[in-house]
Design an enzyme around this catalytic site. Sequence first.
Site, PDB file in Angstrom:
ATOM      1  N   ASP A 250      -2.855  32.462 -35.044  1.00  0.00           N
ATOM      2  CA  ASP A 250      -4.301  32.315 -35.236  1.00  0.00           C
ATOM      3  C   ASP A 250      -4.946  33.597 -35.774  1.00  0.00           C
ATOM      4  OD1 ASP A 250      -6.813  30.974 -34.996  1.00  0.00           O
ATOM      5  OD2 ASP A 250      -7.200  32.023 -33.100  1.00  0.00           O
ATOM      6  N   HIS A 255      -6.331  37.903 -39.891  1.00  0.00           N
ATOM      7  CA  HIS A 255      -7.391  38.876 -39.627  1.00  0.00           C
ATOM      8  C   HIS A 255      -6.863  40.286 -39.319  1.00  0.00           C
ATOM      9  CE1 HIS A 255      -9.555  35.267 -39.737  1.00  0.00           C
ATOM     10  NE2 HIS A 255      -9.550  34.957 -38.456  1.00  0.00           N
TER      11      HIS A 255
HETATM   12  C1  BG6 Z   1     -10.875  32.491 -36.206  1.00  0.00           C
HETATM   13  C2  BG6 Z   1      -9.919  32.104 -35.117  1.00  0.00           C
HETATM   14  O1  BG6 Z   1     -10.218  32.587 -37.437  1.00  0.00           O
HETATM   15  O2  BG6 Z   1     -11.463  33.745 -35.883  1.00  0.00           O
HETATM   16  C3  BG6 Z   1     -10.627  32.033 -33.783  1.00  0.00           C
HETATM   17  O3  BG6 Z   1      -9.352  30.835 -35.431  1.00  0.00           O
HETATM   18  C4  BG6 Z   1     -11.349  33.324 -33.500  1.00  0.00           C
HETATM   19  O4  BG6 Z   1      -9.728  31.732 -32.729  1.00  0.00           O
HETATM   20  C5  BG6 Z   1     -12.211  33.735 -34.683  1.00  0.00           C
HETATM   21  O5  BG6 Z   1     -12.161  33.130 -32.359  1.00  0.00           O
HETATM   22  C6  BG6 Z   1     -12.766  35.130 -34.486  1.00  0.00           C
HETATM   23  O6  BG6 Z   1     -13.702  35.390 -35.485  1.00  0.00           O
HETATM   24  P1  BG6 Z   1     -14.932  36.371 -35.221  1.00  0.00           P
HETATM   25  O7  BG6 Z   1     -15.593  36.472 -36.551  1.00  0.00           O
HETATM   26  O8  BG6 Z   1     -15.782  35.709 -34.178  1.00  0.00           O
HETATM   27  O9  BG6 Z   1     -14.345  37.648 -34.731  1.00  0.00           O
END
Ligand code: BG6
Length: 513
Positions: A250, A255
């Site tokens: 995920d 990220h």
């Molecule tokens: C998403 C994930 O890509 O990013 C989620 O699937 C996660 O599980 C989210 O909560 C986090 O994004 P941000 O922008 O809230 O840090």
Amino acid sequence: MATTPTQEGMTAAPPAIMVIFGAAGDLTKRKLVPALYHLCATGLLPERFAMVGVSREQMDTEHYRDLLQREAKKHLGEEFTEDLWNHLIERCYYLHGDFRDPDGYRRLADKLGELDQQCQTPGNYLFYLATPPSLFADITTQLTSVGLTREQDGRWRRVIIEKPFGRNLESARALNHKLHQILEESQIYRIDHYLGKETVQNIMAFRFTNGIIEPIWNHRYIDHVQITVAESLGVENRASYYEEAGALRDMVPNHLLAVLSIVAMEPPISFDADEVRGEQSKVLRAAQALTPEEVLTHTVRGQYGAGMLPTGERVPAYRDEPRIAPDSNTETYVALRMMIDSWRWAGVPFYLRTGKRLPGRFTEVVVEYRHAPSRLFRDSLVKRQNVEPNRMVLRIQPDEGISLGFNAKVPGQAPQLSAVEMDFNYSDHFGDKPSTGYETLIYDCMKGDATLFKRADTVEIAWALMEPILDVWNALPPRNFPNYAAGTWGPKEADELLARDGRKWKICKSCSE
Ligand code: BG6
């Protein structure tokens, strides 16, 4: 007083129609439509614009507009104004259809032709696939079969593909292969919303426009780097997706590695999309895939048990969340140690961690510098171990800023040091700019700038780095889940991972207050 740069020189995106597949889903309601609203507010959405939402739900345009309005009021809060909203919503349309039904695509083609006339859009289409990944290839193929992805006479056709892009190297390769059979790479925009965050983009500005930073951004000065994406939320209502994905898939190949690649890349020779993405891809290629033995010692997985958040809220264990298997082995936490085999980063560990139900929500990069020799103080009461190392902390969210920690002499006769901080807060200098992180990405795609989107090779390299971890974890199911209580900083093995190297995770400033 600091001056705030304006959006000077920015022009509205070219006239276009944006088609969102998954138009009634969470992403559309929470992020995409608010992002369009923000683009409208800053004058970056073209006048000649339309949005067509496509989903399986039976409703007409009027109902769709009502739905979007209710959601927009919720998500935009005080920012919501009737005038601006009306300007946007009268450009939004709805088409219901099954994503696998060819007839739906013919109706879409007719609708787009009609809207091109009505809104004077010249046939430029942006297709946003906010759908389950199993539909990405199918939707693109069907769009192609009705001619909707054909670029000619200067009109463009682009497809934004949401994450997850594959679930391992093989499926990512297969998806790339499939897409490349029907689209040019220049038409494919693989999104990672972390690259849309201002503070992530600012890492490049910070590193490459400040002459004092780059000379000390390497193994000669840096001891190690920590990248943390902590979330206090649990699995929410995404059980079926999350059970299949887990924290590693995920968050890490997308990220965390996106942030790592910007922190670690070499300076590109220009901000041209391929130059920037070329450097990101290079640094990921230099990252060392773990051997199976290293997976056992350099990675940690965890799953939360019941616990209490710092707000006092009691929350259930992951296995007790709705629609989660009571014996689920899905990890909700991961920490790992990576090395990058390049001249710049030789010998510098990168520690990555992310997890759900941690004590706070924050994303930050900690660059910890090597200790100064401290010789000056050798005969005094100040011992080397009491001297804090310098730390550059890039706070991505929510408390956006950059700080540099250093030591100062405590006034007085005793030779005493204290750790102090220079701190920059975005909001103090630039005010609070409402953003979902998707504004820049949608705008860039409409302008044809792919710098902040993932290239095919980058996605595959990231998955290649995950392969050994997925394989070993798959072969050896965890025996100690749940192994951290909700509201704590994850399994103790994650602390041990750093302790073995004589290091410690840095607790984020706002979480320690
Ligand atoms: C998403 C994930 O890509 O990013 C989620 O699937 C996660 O599980 C989210 O909560 C986090 O994004 P941000 O922008 O809230 O840090």
